[in-house]
Design a protein around this motif. Structure first.
Motif, short mmCIF file in Angstrom:
data_model
loop_
_atom_site.label_atom_id
_atom_site.label_comp_id
_atom_site.label_asym_id
_atom_site.label_seq_id
_atom_site.Cartn_x
_atom_site.Cartn_y
_atom_site.Cartn_z
N ARG A 1 0.83 -1.19 0.00
CA ARG A 1 0.00 0.00 0.00
C ARG A 1 0.87 1.25 0.00
NH1 ARG A 1 -5.28 0.44 1.16
NH2 ARG A 1 -5.18 -1.67 1.90
N HIS A 2 1.96 1.26 0.79
CA HIS A 2 2.77 2.46 0.89
C HIS A 2 3.45 2.79 -0.44
CE1 HIS A 2 2.15 3.28 5.07
NE2 HIS A 2 2.45 2.04 5.39
N THR A 3 3.90 1.77 -1.18
CA THR A 3 4.62 2.02 -2.42
C THR A 3 3.76 2.80 -3.39
OG1 THR A 3 5.94 0.03 -2.14
CG2 THR A 3 5.80 0.92 -4.35
N ARG A 4 2.50 2.41 -3.59
CA ARG A 4 1.66 3.13 -4.55
C ARG A 4 1.39 4.54 -4.09
NH1 ARG A 4 -2.44 0.37 -1.98
NH2 ARG A 4 -3.95 1.80 -1.11
N SER A 5 1.21 4.75 -2.78
CA SER A 5 0.95 6.09 -2.26
C SER A 5 2.14 7.01 -2.51
CB SER A 5 0.68 6.03 -0.75
OG SER A 5 -0.43 5.23 -0.49
N PHE A 6 3.35 6.49 -2.35
CA PHE A 6 4.52 7.34 -2.52
C PHE A 6 4.77 7.65 -3.98
CE2 PHE A 6 5.66 5.26 1.64
CZ PHE A 6 5.10 6.29 2.37
N ILE A 97 -14.40 6.63 2.89
CA ILE A 97 -15.33 7.10 3.91
C ILE A 97 -16.78 6.90 3.46
CG2 ILE A 97 -16.19 9.18 5.07
CD1 ILE A 97 -13.21 10.10 5.19
N LEU A 98 -17.09 7.30 2.23
CA LEU A 98 -18.47 7.15 1.73
C LEU A 98 -18.88 5.68 1.63
CD1 LEU A 98 -18.48 9.92 -1.01
CD2 LEU A 98 -19.76 9.93 1.14
N PHE A 108 -13.26 4.60 10.51
CA PHE A 108 -11.82 4.59 10.68
C PHE A 108 -11.23 3.18 10.71
CE2 PHE A 108 -13.27 8.63 12.46
CZ PHE A 108 -12.57 9.48 11.63
N ALA A 109 -12.02 2.19 10.38
CA ALA A 109 -11.53 0.82 10.31
C ALA A 109 -10.85 0.61 8.96
CB ALA A 109 -12.67 -0.17 10.49
N GLY A 110 -9.74 -0.06 8.97
CA GLY A 110 -9.05 -0.34 7.72
C GLY A 110 -9.76 -1.43 6.93
#
Length: 183
Positions: A1-6, A97-98, A108-110
């Motif tokens: 997940r972090h790789t795509r965000s960065f 959120i929606l 706020f649950a993953g």
């Protein structure tokens, strides 16, 4: 997940110095350079990770650069352009959120139903899903840079049109469907 965000954030930070005026431009260039250097080592298989603390620091630096740009410039087109530079992560958060609200799930649950995850679940490979997210942000960032250099009416109109198209694509693409309904 972090790789795509960065990778998406890398696109944002490369567009930011182009949009910023001469005063805050060095901060934007410093952020872009640092992040691009980091991304070289974060490509799969990642050898280093930014982590939450690094992500918070990066987000704060980007927010400060944007605030500095707005303070230094104050042009309505800058106000219209900056949201386009963060459109993909903001849209992904809004979709999460929606979708959770519609499903009655804790906000706020993953979960594994972000736009990227939904693309993978629909058959895209992980690299292809990353490319889709990065290309979407690159297009929106390019539009943001263009908007920032247009006359006010044209710039604001272009930003609103781009946002409307993004919202329509998300809605028509079924990304707001709660996970339990999608099965």
């Amino acid at each position: 997940r972090h790789t795509r965000s960065f990778h998406v954030t890398g696109v944002q930070t490369c567009a930011l110095p182009i949009l910023l005026g001469p005063g805050p431009r060095p901060l934007g260039l410093a952020i872009a350079g640092a992040l691009c250097g980091f991304l070289v080592f974060n490509r799969p298989p990642a050898r280093i990770y930014l982590g939450d603390a690094g992500a918070y620091l990066l987000g704060t630096a980007l927010a400060l650069a944007c605030a500095t740009a707005l303070h230094a410039d104050g042009a309505v087109t800058t106000w219209a352009a900056l949201p386009l530079l963060v459109a993909v992560p903001v849209t992904d958060t809004a979709v999460a959120i929606l979708r959770r609200r519609r499903a009655g799930a804790p906000l706020f649950a993953g979960d594994r139903s972000h736009v990227y995850d939904q693309l993978v679940d629909r058959g895209a490979t992980r690299p292809r899903a990353v490319v889709v997210m990065v290309v979407a942000q690159a297009v929106l960032a390019a539009i943001g840079v263009l908007v920032g250099h247009l006359p006010p009416v044209a710039g604001v109109s272009g930003a609103l049109l781009s946002a409307g198209i993004l919202v329509a694509l998300v809605g028509r693409g079924g990304f707001l469907t709660p996970a339990k309904e999608a099965s």
